[in-house]
Write a protein that holds these residues in place. Structure first.
Motif, PDB file in Angstrom:
ATOM      1  N   LEU A 168       0.810  -1.227   0.000  1.00 40.18           N
ATOM      2  CA  LEU A 168       0.000   0.000   0.000  1.00 40.18           C
ATOM      3  C   LEU A 168       0.838   1.270   0.000  1.00 40.18           C
ATOM      4  N   GLY A 169       2.097   1.160   0.407  1.00 40.86           N
ATOM      5  CA  GLY A 169       2.920   2.340   0.649  1.00 40.86           C
ATOM      6  C   GLY A 169       2.994   3.289  -0.537  1.00 40.86           C
ATOM      7  N   LEU A 170       3.290   2.766  -1.716  1.00 40.71           N
ATOM      8  CA  LEU A 170       3.475   3.650  -2.872  1.00 40.71           C
ATOM      9  C   LEU A 170       2.149   4.207  -3.374  1.00 40.71           C
ATOM     10  N   ALA A 171       1.081   3.419  -3.244  1.00 43.30           N
ATOM     11  CA  ALA A 171      -0.245   3.920  -3.659  1.00 43.30           C
ATOM     12  C   ALA A 171      -0.611   5.128  -2.795  1.00 43.30           C
ATOM     13  N   ILE A 172      -0.411   4.992  -1.488  1.00 41.41           N
ATOM     14  CA  ILE A 172      -0.724   6.096  -0.571  1.00 41.41           C
ATOM     15  C   ILE A 172       0.226   7.266  -0.825  1.00 41.41           C
ATOM     16  N   SER A 173       1.505   6.968  -1.002  1.00 39.95           N
ATOM     17  CA  SER A 173       2.494   8.034  -1.192  1.00 39.95           C
ATOM     18  C   SER A 173       2.187   8.851  -2.450  1.00 39.95           C
ATOM     19  N   ARG A 174       1.812   8.184  -3.533  1.00 37.84           N
ATOM     20  CA  ARG A 174       1.521   8.941  -4.756  1.00 37.84           C
ATOM     21  C   ARG A 174       0.252   9.782  -4.598  1.00 37.84           C
ATOM     22  N   ASP A 175      -0.749   9.229  -3.902  1.00 38.55           N
ATOM     23  CA  ASP A 175      -1.959  10.021  -3.631  1.00 38.55           C
ATOM     24  C   ASP A 175      -1.616  11.267  -2.812  1.00 38.55           C
ATOM     25  N   LEU A 176      -0.781  11.091  -1.788  1.00 44.41           N
ATOM     26  CA  LEU A 176      -0.402  12.231  -0.947  1.00 44.41           C
ATOM     27  C   LEU A 176       0.357  13.272  -1.768  1.00 44.41           C
ATOM     28  N   ALA A 177       1.293  12.799  -2.602  1.00 42.25           N
ATOM     29  CA  ALA A 177       2.076  13.723  -3.422  1.00 42.25           C
ATOM     30  C   ALA A 177       1.163  14.507  -4.362  1.00 42.25           C
ATOM     31  N   ARG A 178       0.238  13.817  -5.005  1.00 39.50           N
ATOM     32  CA  ARG A 178      -0.668  14.487  -5.953  1.00 39.50           C
ATOM     33  C   ARG A 178      -1.597  15.441  -5.222  1.00 39.50           C
ATOM     34  N   GLY A 179      -2.000  15.060  -4.001  1.00 34.93           N
ATOM     35  CA  GLY A 179      -2.865  15.927  -3.198  1.00 34.93           C
ATOM     36  C   GLY A 179      -2.192  17.246  -2.842  1.00 34.93           C
ATOM     37  N   MET A 180      -0.871  17.253  -2.825  1.00 33.96           N
ATOM     38  CA  MET A 180      -0.115  18.483  -2.522  1.00 33.96           C
ATOM     39  C   MET A 180       0.292  19.214  -3.802  1.00 33.96           C
ATOM     40  N   GLY A 181      -0.252  18.783  -4.931  1.00 37.48           N
ATOM     41  CA  GLY A 181       0.090  19.437  -6.199  1.00 37.48           C
ATOM     42  C   GLY A 181       1.388  18.919  -6.788  1.00 37.48           C
ATOM     43  N   GLY A 182       1.854  17.788  -6.294  1.00 40.30           N
ATOM     44  CA  GLY A 182       3.097  17.192  -6.794  1.00 40.30           C
ATOM     45  C   GLY A 182       2.835  15.868  -7.471  1.00 40.30           C
ATOM     46  N   ASP A 183       3.859  15.026  -7.502  1.00 43.64           N
ATOM     47  CA  ASP A 183       3.712  13.699  -8.113  1.00 43.64           C
ATOM     48  C   ASP A 183       4.818  12.787  -7.596  1.00 43.64           C
ATOM     49  N   LEU A 184       4.636  11.505  -7.840  1.00 39.40           N
ATOM     50  CA  LEU A 184       5.655  10.517  -7.478  1.00 39.40           C
ATOM     51  C   LEU A 184       5.860   9.626  -8.697  1.00 39.40           C
ATOM     52  N   THR A 185       7.097   9.525  -9.172  1.00 43.95           N
ATOM     53  CA  THR A 185       7.368   8.759 -10.387  1.00 43.95           C
ATOM     54  C   THR A 185       8.527   7.787 -10.140  1.00 43.95           C
ATOM     55  N   VAL A 186       8.655   6.821 -11.038  1.00 46.72           N
ATOM     56  CA  VAL A 186       9.708   5.806 -10.877  1.00 46.72           C
ATOM     57  C   VAL A 186      10.478   5.625 -12.180  1.00 46.72           C
ATOM     58  N   GLN A 187      11.775   5.401 -12.022  1.00 51.50           N
ATOM     59  CA  GLN A 187      12.616   4.911 -13.123  1.00 51.50           C
ATOM     60  C   GLN A 187      13.357   3.713 -12.543  1.00 51.50           C
ATOM     61  N   SER A 188      13.481   2.648 -13.308  1.00 48.60           N
ATOM     62  CA  SER A 188      14.152   1.485 -12.738  1.00 48.60           C
ATOM     63  C   SER A 188      14.649   0.573 -13.836  1.00 48.60           C
ATOM     64  N   GLU A 189      15.682  -0.190 -13.509  1.00 53.42           N
ATOM     65  CA  GLU A 189      16.179  -1.211 -14.413  1.00 53.42           C
ATOM     66  C   GLU A 189      16.417  -2.470 -13.597  1.00 53.42           C
TER      67      GLU A 189
END
Ligand code: ADP
Length: 126
Positions: A87-108
């Protein structure tokens, strides 16, 4: 790693702490002993970007979008099965978007991951 000078975001302090704690605990959880976890912050126009980078197990390209879905844990059997809720990232991205921001990922896969928290820069911040 921080840029010299001040960098101020317009955000809720406790929510930012919650997001960063989630990103840092994931980075540690999915990185083997001897790996590296780094935090970089920088200003970019009217945005502040805080990136949590690790040299851990990484995430397959096809799974990248799904890690923000509630309860998704990539390769659960390969991870430590008793840890986490997915649940951590789902909640974190919602919180970030709620503050007018975002949460993104890059990975290999096998190389590492970078999770970037983007927030609005405070007005008047240099
Ligand atoms: P949890 O950590 O409780 O499983 P999250 O929502 O925080 O839940 O993360 C979802 C999934 O995304 C994790 O189970 C893992 O598969 C993947 N993941 C998150 N962060 C990383 C990371 N830094 N490196 C590799 N995989 C990650």
């Amino acid at each position: 790693h921080c840029e010299p000078g001040t960098l101020t975001a317009r955000a809720d302090r406790e929510k930012v702490q919650q997001i960063l704690l989630n990103l840092l605990s994931n980075a540690v959880k999915f990185t083997e002993r001897g790996g590296r976890v780094q935090v970089h912050s920088r200003g970019d126009g009217d945005r502040v970007r805080i990136a949590v980078r690790d040299t851990g197990i990484g995430i397959e390209a096809e799974k990248l979008d799904s890690i923000f879905e509630p309860f998704v844990q990539v390769g659960r059997a390969l991870n430590r099965p008793s840890e986490g809720t997915g649940l951590g990232l789902a909640i974190s991205r919602d919180l970030a978007r709620g503050m007018g921001g975002d949460l993104t990922v890059q990975s290999e896969l096998g190389v590492g991951s970078t999770l970037t928290l983007e927030l609005p820069r405070a007005e008047g911040d240099a």
